[in-house]
Design an enzyme around this catalytic site. Structure first.
Site, mmCIF file in Angstrom:
data_model
loop_
_atom_site.group_PDB
_atom_site.id
_atom_site.type_symbol
_atom_site.label_atom_id
_atom_site.label_comp_id
_atom_site.label_asym_id
_atom_site.label_seq_id
_atom_site.Cartn_x
_atom_site.Cartn_y
_atom_site.Cartn_z
ATOM 1 N N THR A 188 0.786 -1.058 0.066
ATOM 2 C CA THR A 188 -0.123 -0.037 0.007
ATOM 3 C C THR A 188 0.642 1.174 -0.127
ATOM 4 O O THR A 188 0.194 2.417 0.038
ATOM 5 C CB THR A 188 -1.090 0.000 1.301
ATOM 6 O OG1 THR A 188 -0.158 0.268 2.378
ATOM 7 C CG2 THR A 188 -1.832 -1.277 1.296
ATOM 8 N N ARG A 189 1.850 1.252 0.042
ATOM 9 C CA ARG A 189 3.150 2.406 0.000
ATOM 10 C C ARG A 189 2.578 3.448 -0.816
ATOM 11 O O ARG A 189 2.607 4.690 -0.805
ATOM 12 C CB ARG A 189 4.484 2.209 0.142
ATOM 13 C CG ARG A 189 5.389 3.389 0.251
ATOM 14 C CD ARG A 189 7.010 2.934 0.017
ATOM 15 N NE ARG A 189 7.415 1.987 0.892
ATOM 16 C CZ ARG A 189 7.784 2.131 2.164
ATOM 17 N NH1 ARG A 189 7.671 3.307 2.627
ATOM 18 N NH2 ARG A 189 8.105 1.131 2.819
ATOM 19 N N GLU A 222 6.896 -5.395 14.436
ATOM 20 C CA GLU A 222 6.549 -4.004 14.657
ATOM 21 C C GLU A 222 5.169 -4.195 15.515
ATOM 22 O O GLU A 222 4.983 -3.372 16.432
ATOM 23 C CB GLU A 222 6.410 -3.033 13.369
ATOM 24 C CG GLU A 222 6.178 -1.610 13.635
ATOM 25 C CD GLU A 222 6.226 -0.978 12.267
ATOM 26 O OE1 GLU A 222 7.425 -0.624 11.912
ATOM 27 O OE2 GLU A 222 5.348 -0.743 11.624
#
Length: 530
Positions: free
Chosen positions: A29-30, A93
């Site tokens: 999705t960047r 993360e």
């Protein structure tokens, strides 16, 4: 699915470096959804961390991201996409964020982009395929794999926001609003898709920041109706309010002052905004001016007056010889390019009449969008994303060309054609070429109606019908012979952003402004052409 963001925002958020940490799988999705979401958050004045821009080269990326998670933000948006679970980086993360959540007051908003929350929670579909590979690759570290699974289940149980069948533009808008509510921010709403404004926004921000200490200043953002002046002013306001002790955005000043008690209403809003809701009663406009002077003299303020037609309105609203605190900035949006004058600025700030005020005053003109920018904006409103099917390309291109870079027209026409059939598109284009869209014309006509007298109105109509593309001097000679005072009249039209003189001294007019003039003649002369 119900939206649930855990915990309330801590008062210490304001001391963090970032309002929001944006977590996502870059390969998914960047360059599309996450990029649009990031832009919308920033344009709303929400300082957002995204790993590809915020880390200096040469630094350890893992350590820097961990530092941001642990110390520099308390708000997290986690974008779950189809292949999110295939990234061990993303999973680690996520584990770090949720571990930190157990000991701190964090806001965590899961965003399910092209996956269902159940798929994330139960690790089915593409998530199941990803974990088959993880269990093969990390046979000796199955404890870590189980922590990844537990983290996905935990975050899915928090609730969140799901795209489903909605347009991405509306989805992003909802996310931004939700984040603003949680941050308890006073930022203004701006559309999720903004195109072609970055250069101008950068220039205005530079003006606001060029002297952080003592300089006061005033600027006009000018251009024709529907060009995006108010939207740009909102973006500037959102991005800069944190640098001022007080701030206020007074919307549509021209219309509001014409309402009953409209002047006092705006004065009350201005004082209330600057004092963060604490406003004493205002008995009349004169009392309001005195109270405004009291609140702006002791704090650095940013005030935006939106849609201002004349300086008399500003004088009635805040008075003259105002003791603004050093570093304060005033922004006006107006259709009138030459709104600010030297004598007015001297009187506003209480300066000597002979003093130079050129460095206090700036004019920023909003230009039309380029063709590729216009197509991008139109596609966003027509299709919900920046792409178009081949079948509609010809119609879309013709509509975009007709709009001639005017954002309002692109938005209105794009929205009106969204989800419509090709036959409707064809019919709409044919109608547009014959009769201008009424909603767009209503906005554009404000500039025409605000002309001082019938002389300038008739001059505009004559030029719109007969002299577009003609030499200015030659046209002036002809019009002077028809009892027009063309020199001053043409300057008035230029000042109202109704007319342009190009580098070849030709009279030019935005296509939709020209159409507006010809439509006025058509309506006033029903028998014309019979």
């Amino acid at each position: 699915m119900a939206i649930s963001m855990v915990h309330e925002a801590s008062t210490s958020i304001s001391r963090c470096s970032y309002h929001v940490f944006l977590s996502f799988r870059g390969a998914d999705t960047r360059k599309n959804f996450t990029d649009h979401l990031y832009a919308a958050l920033v344009q709303a004045g929400i300082h957002t961390f995204r790993d590809d821009e915020k880390i200096e080269r040469g630094k350890n990326i893992k350590d820097e991201i961990e530092k941001v998670i642990l110390h520099e933000t308390k708000n997290f948006i986690i974008v779950f996409s189809k292949d999110y679970a295939s990234s061990t980086w993303c999973l680690n993360e996520l584990v770090k964020i949720l571990e930190h959540r157990k000991s701190s007051q964090l806001i965590v908003l899961p965003v399910f982009y092209d996956v269902d929350p159940t798929q994330v929670k139960k690790q089915t579909g593409s998530y199941a395929e990803a974990f088959v590979k993880h269990e093969e690759s990390f046979k000796s570290e199955m404890g870590m794999v189980q922590r990844w699974r537990a983290a996905l289940k935990e975050v899915a149980d928090l609730g969140g926001m799901v795209l489903q069948d909605r347009h991405e533009s509306q989805f992003i808008q909802d996310i931004v609003k939700h984040v603003q509510n949680k941050l308890n921010r006073t930022a203004l709403y701006v559309p999720p898709c903004l195109v072609g404004i970055n250069s101008l926004v950068t220039r205005i921000n530079w003006w606001l920041e060029e002297d952080r200490s003592n300089k006061i200043g005033i600027a006009t953002i000018c251009g024709i109706g529907g060009i995006g002046k108010t939207t740009i002013a909102k973006v500037i306001y959102n991005q800069n309010i944190q640098r001022f002790e007080g701030y206020s955005f007074l919307a549509d000043v021209r219309e509001t002052t014409q309402e009953r008690n409209g002047l006092v209403h705006l004065q009350r809003q201005l004082i209330s905004n600057i004092l963060k809701g604490k406003a004493n009663k205002i008995y009349n406009a004169d009392d309001g001016i005195l109270k405004i002077k009291e609140v702006v003299c002791c704090r650095r303020v940013l005030i935006v007056f939106d849609n201002v037609d004349d300086l008399e309105t500003i004088t009635k609203l805040i008075g003259l010889q105002i003791p603004f605190f050093p570093g304060s900035k005033i922004i006006l949006t107006s259709r009138f390019r030459y709104l600010l004058s030297g004598p007015f600025i001297s009187q506003l700030f209480g300066l000597e009449a002979s003093s130079s005020n050129g460095d206090l005053c700036k004019v920023f003109e909003v230009k039309e969008l380029a063709l590729n920018e216009s197509l991008q904006l139109f596609n966003w409103y027509a299709f919900g994303h920046n792409s178009i099917t081949e079948n509609f390309m010809e119609y879309a291109s013709n509509i975009v060309k007709h709009c001639d870079g005017l954002p309002l027209a692109l938005q209105v026409l794009g929205s009106s054609l969204s989800s419509k059939s090709m036959s409707v598109w064809k019919s709409a284009l044919e109608k547009l070429e014959a009769i201008p869209d009424s909603k767009i014309q209503k906005i554009l006509r404000v500039s025409y109606d605000s002309l001082q007298d019938d002389h300038d109105k008739n001059l505009f109509l004559d030029i719109a019908c007969l002299f577009i593309g003609k030499d200015r001097d030659h046209t002036a000679t002809i019009l002077d012979g028809c009892d027009f005072y063309s020199t001053v009249g043409i300057e008035n039209l230029i000042g109202r952003s109704l007319l342009i003189v190009n580098e070849k001294n030709k009279l030019m007019m935005h296509q939709m402004v020209r159409d507006m003039g010809r439509e006025i003649i058509r309506q006033e002369s029903p028998d014309l052409g019979k």
